[in-house]
Design an enzyme around this catalytic site. Structure first.
Site, PDB file in Angstrom:
ATOM      1  N   ASP A 176      13.787-126.810   6.989  1.00 58.02           N
ATOM      2  CA  ASP A 176      14.137-125.393   7.102  1.00 58.02           C
ATOM      3  C   ASP A 176      12.854-124.569   7.196  1.00 58.02           C
ATOM      4  OD1 ASP A 176      15.921-123.249   7.243  1.00 58.02           O
ATOM      5  OD2 ASP A 176      15.905-122.936   5.076  1.00 58.02           O
ATOM      6  N   ASN A 223       9.837-119.406   4.634  1.00 58.28           N
ATOM      7  CA  ASN A 223       9.491-120.510   3.740  1.00 58.28           C
ATOM      8  C   ASN A 223       8.016-120.896   3.845  1.00 58.28           C
ATOM      9  OD1 ASN A 223      11.906-120.858   2.402  1.00 58.28           O
ATOM     10  ND2 ASN A 223      12.738-122.264   3.943  1.00 58.28           N
ATOM     11  N   ASP A 244      10.066-124.424  -0.773  1.00 57.17           N
ATOM     12  CA  ASP A 244      11.503-124.654  -0.645  1.00 57.17           C
ATOM     13  C   ASP A 244      11.846-125.815   0.284  1.00 57.17           C
ATOM     14  OD1 ASP A 244      14.178-124.486  -0.941  1.00 57.17           O
ATOM     15  OD2 ASP A 244      14.436-122.542   0.039  1.00 57.17           O
TER      16      ASP A 244
END
Length: 328
Positions: A201, A206, A217
């Site tokens: 992701d 992030n 994360d």
């Protein structure tokens, strides 16, 4: 685990403080909630004025083995000198438990927002993505999932059939648009693409910047094609994306070879993210945080826009994929 735990209604501040106290951490400040819908994440300061982040995992989402694989990947990256937020160990364990909740404690590593339109920063991030994938190639996830048609498209499609959030008058049109998008993705998806451990992701939110990138994360870490960690850095029109992608790949390949055939997966992966994101919102609707933060999901205009988005993405999938400038 009961439904109240799933929606974090039983996770009270005292519960969090007690969980930390059991690990020898005395909170000397309030618990500041950080932006996270999937889990519950708080920043705090202990009595020695050290700052930490505690993350409580949403029950019923990941198994113990899956969370432990995420933690091990973080630790592998840290051992390879990749700047990543990795969980701290308490009695040789990174995954902790209290009153049925699993949680982990991280050092608080501040930084400013990564500038997605800054080419120098993008080059730096791409080099580290090459290193992340270099580490990712050393092992495989066994318990965590692999990006693919079943999880990202077919399972959400089943969910949409019975979802009451989708207005009844638009349900047929929405399902038809979904089916069209699924078919378009399947026609472009490559089942033989090489899979490796990914951040999963890796969007700008992030990545922090503090004298260089800091990756945070890894909650969505899974097996998938390398391009999954690259395409979300792209922005702007096709010409801008082409230039950005060339910059990213050149920097990335300083550490890890890149298969240019994976560029054709960018739009299929984007489409899969569209569908998977909607399914995620529907699955989490019982959590009071979701109706509060996503109130537009109950409006017809939102679902009309989703239908238009799916139809337009089918057209994009029918176009030739992004092409890099030929090298002579």
């Amino acid at each position: 685990m009961n439904d109240q735990a799933f929606t974090f209604q039983t996770l009270h501040p005292d519960t969090i403080m007690d969980a930390l106290f059991e690990q020898g951490i005395r909170v000397d400040s309030g618990l500041t909630p950080l932006n996270s819908y999937e889990n519950r994440v708080y920043q705090f300061q202990d009595e020695d004025r050290q700052r930490f982040v505690v993350k409580f995992y949403r029950p019923q989402r990941w198994s113990v083995e899956q969370i432990q694989e995420e933690h091990q990947f973080s630790l592998d990256l840290l051992a390879d000198e990749v700047p990543v937020a990795a969980p701290l160990k308490f009695n040789h364990q990174t995954l902790l438990t209290h009153q049925g909740f699993y949680f982990a404690v991280f050092p608080s590593l501040g930084g400013r927002q990564f500038e997605a339109d800054n080419i120098d920063q993008m080059e730096w991030v791409a080099r580290y993505l090459g290193r992340i994938h270099q580490t990712g190639n050393k092992n495989r996830f066994i318990a965590r999932p692999t990006i693919g048609i079943q999880e990202y498209l077919l399972e959400p499609r089943q969910l949409f059939e019975t979802a009451t959030l989708i207005p009844a008058g638009l349900k047929a049109a929405f399902l038809a648009a979904t089916d069209g998008l699924i078919n378009a993705v399947i026609s472009r998806w490559d089942e033989n693409v090489k899979m490796l451990r990914l951040h999963g992701d890796c969007h700008a939110g992030n990545i922090l910047w503090r004298d260089g990138p800091l990756f945070v994360d890894l909650d969505d870490a899974r097996m998938g094609p390398a391009i999954q960690d690259l395409w979300m850095l792209l922005n702007g029109d096709k010409a801008e994306q082409r230039m950005q992608l060339e910059t990213i790949i050149e920097a990335y390949e300083e550490f890890t070879p890149f298969d240019s055939d994976e560029i054709a997966l960018i739009e299929p992966l984007r489409a899969m993210r569209f569908v998977y994101y909607l399914a995620w919102l529907i699955r989490r609707w019982d959590d009071p945080a979701f109706p509060r933060n996503f109130p537009w999901l109950t409006g017809e205009d939102y679902w009309r826009n989703q239908i238009s988005t799916f139809v337009e993405q089918v057209k994009v999938l029918q176009e030739p994929p992004l092409q890099l400038t030929p090298m002579y």
